[in-house]
Design a protein around this motif. Sequence first.
Motif, short mmCIF file in Angstrom:
data_model
loop_
_atom_site.label_atom_id
_atom_site.label_comp_id
_atom_site.label_asym_id
_atom_site.label_seq_id
_atom_site.Cartn_x
_atom_site.Cartn_y
_atom_site.Cartn_z
N THR A 323 33.77 58.91 88.26
CA THR A 323 35.02 58.20 88.48
C THR A 323 34.94 56.84 87.80
O THR A 323 33.94 56.13 87.93
CB THR A 323 35.28 58.00 89.99
OG1 THR A 323 35.33 59.28 90.61
CG2 THR A 323 36.60 57.28 90.21
N PHE A 324 36.01 56.48 87.09
CA PHE A 324 36.03 55.25 86.30
C PHE A 324 36.89 54.22 87.04
O PHE A 324 38.05 53.98 86.69
CB PHE A 324 36.58 55.56 84.91
CG PHE A 324 35.79 56.61 84.18
CD1 PHE A 324 34.76 56.26 83.33
CD2 PHE A 324 36.06 57.97 84.37
CE1 PHE A 324 34.02 57.23 82.66
CE2 PHE A 324 35.34 58.94 83.71
CZ PHE A 324 34.31 58.57 82.86
N ASN A 325 36.30 53.60 88.03
CA ASN A 325 37.07 52.72 88.92
C ASN A 325 37.47 51.41 88.27
O ASN A 325 38.43 50.78 88.73
CB ASN A 325 36.25 52.43 90.19
CG ASN A 325 36.09 53.66 91.07
OD1 ASN A 325 37.04 54.40 91.27
ND2 ASN A 325 34.88 53.87 91.57
N LYS A 326 36.77 50.97 87.22
CA LYS A 326 37.07 49.69 86.57
C LYS A 326 37.79 49.85 85.24
O LYS A 326 38.19 48.85 84.63
CB LYS A 326 35.78 48.90 86.34
CG LYS A 326 34.96 48.63 87.60
CD LYS A 326 33.67 47.89 87.24
CE LYS A 326 32.80 47.66 88.46
NZ LYS A 326 31.52 46.99 88.10
N LEU A 327 38.00 51.06 84.80
CA LEU A 327 38.49 51.31 83.45
C LEU A 327 39.94 50.88 83.29
O LEU A 327 40.83 51.34 84.02
CB LEU A 327 38.34 52.79 83.12
CG LEU A 327 38.63 53.20 81.67
CD1 LEU A 327 37.68 52.49 80.71
CD2 LEU A 327 38.53 54.71 81.50
N VAL A 353 42.83 52.37 87.70
CA VAL A 353 43.43 51.12 87.23
C VAL A 353 43.69 51.14 85.73
O VAL A 353 43.87 50.09 85.10
CB VAL A 353 42.54 49.91 87.60
CG1 VAL A 353 42.42 49.75 89.09
CG2 VAL A 353 41.15 50.03 86.95
N LEU A 354 43.76 52.32 85.13
CA LEU A 354 43.97 52.44 83.69
C LEU A 354 45.33 51.87 83.30
O LEU A 354 46.35 52.18 83.92
CB LEU A 354 43.87 53.91 83.27
CG LEU A 354 43.96 54.19 81.76
CD1 LEU A 354 42.76 53.59 81.05
CD2 LEU A 354 44.04 55.70 81.50
N GLU A 355 45.33 51.04 82.23
CA GLU A 355 46.55 50.40 81.78
C GLU A 355 46.96 50.82 80.37
O GLU A 355 48.15 50.83 80.05
CB GLU A 355 46.38 48.87 81.81
CG GLU A 355 46.10 48.31 83.20
CD GLU A 355 45.84 46.82 83.17
OE1 GLU A 355 45.81 46.25 82.05
OE2 GLU A 355 45.65 46.23 84.26
N MET A 356 45.98 51.15 79.52
CA MET A 356 46.27 51.43 78.12
C MET A 356 45.46 52.62 77.65
O MET A 356 44.25 52.68 77.86
CB MET A 356 45.94 50.20 77.26
CG MET A 356 46.04 50.42 75.77
SD MET A 356 47.74 50.71 75.24
CE MET A 356 47.49 51.01 73.48
#
Length: 441
Positions: A323-327, A353-356
């Motif tokens: 899991t990529f919790n900070k990505l 939290v993916l934005e781009m």
Amino acid sequence: MQSPPPPAKRRREVKDNEDAPSAASDADADRISALPDDVLHRILSPLPAHEVVRTCVLARRWRDVWRSAPAVRVTAAGGWWDTATEINAFLDGLLRLRRRGGDGDDSRLESFVLDLDAADLGFAGYLPGTVNEQHISRALRRAVRHNIRVLRLRLRSFQERMLLVLPDRPFVSRHLTTLELTHVSVTSGILDFSECPSLVDLTMNRCYIIARISSLSLNRLIFRDCALCDIRIYMSLPGIRLLEITLHSGRAPLFFESMPLLESATVVLRYGCDDRWGCYGYIRSDGMKIFSLLERLSEATNLCLFAHPGMFIFNRDLYWCPTFNKLKTLELNDWCVDSDLYALFYFLQHSPVLEMLTLHLSKVRKDSFQTTGSYKPLGQLASDRLKKIEINHYEFFDERVRKIFKILSTYVTPLQVYMSARCELIIPLLMLLFCILSKYI
């Protein structure tokens, strides 16, 4: 007969004649030599070392200035050396004759750069060569003993497969902070940085790496166009913040510990990498996983994963459910775009939290992407912040782009999609449109 001038007038004339040469000498004075040493050092430091050493013949003031310059850059620019013997003699004497300063001393050597381009040498065959390699290695070790902070070895335009082999001994320095190696074959001794507690920046360009890397202090690691051996390499870098790995052969490295400080990670696996077949060194003999590459990269805020479509390692890692919790920003290429878009949607479902998102798509074969099926994600996408997707693709009419946009637009609202195409058809179409419009204008 004219009478002589009075004594007072004669004294004034003599004084004026004595002052005239003094004024002329002031006008012709060597003002550069009058500068303080620290200013002269700033002038000399960017120059090639052989030019700096030559300043010792300018005047007595310059005799020892080069010995205390804080930066030394050895280069073959200008074809200064005609034989290997000449350059080796210069390397041996340069640091041996230099003034050695301690901590806080103005004469301390801060940076040593050995930048040799085969095209600049006035002769051929300098590398490979056992004797010449020994002189280079001796110069690097001597520089480290001067307590330098920055050490760079750049070998360019030499034979691609003929790498400089450094001795299998670690560097020992509590001052070294930056190390750069280019066109070098490195072993376990060189990459053991336990005796370099201040090292924070390691860059390796076109190197062959056959040993594990271990460092508690390293913050920045860059591999550019390197090759790793067929046996998988393990790394121990618990303090790493920036990681960039581009491999043209060998197997992708794995990491022993987690990297909680990781901010940005880039991994590029080109066609020659061996992770297309099997999983040697990746899974234990009893079938249990050791640890996955993506699991160690899951702490990153910015992540770029490029691989040739035949590579298995990224897709395999997804089955271990990291899991990529900070990505926040993610870049992927063709490997994640198959018929069911599983890899792409995995990231979207496990990056809260993916934005781009940026996709780089190359030219696709007609039989490599089927559109008959439809992918149905399990549940909603994890991130409600994803509002922008950038797609850089080769073909203007790419069925993959249409399918990706159709599915994502269902789950991301509103969605901004920026597309740029590198297509052979764009110019002919524009020319055709111009010809058509010109008939009606």
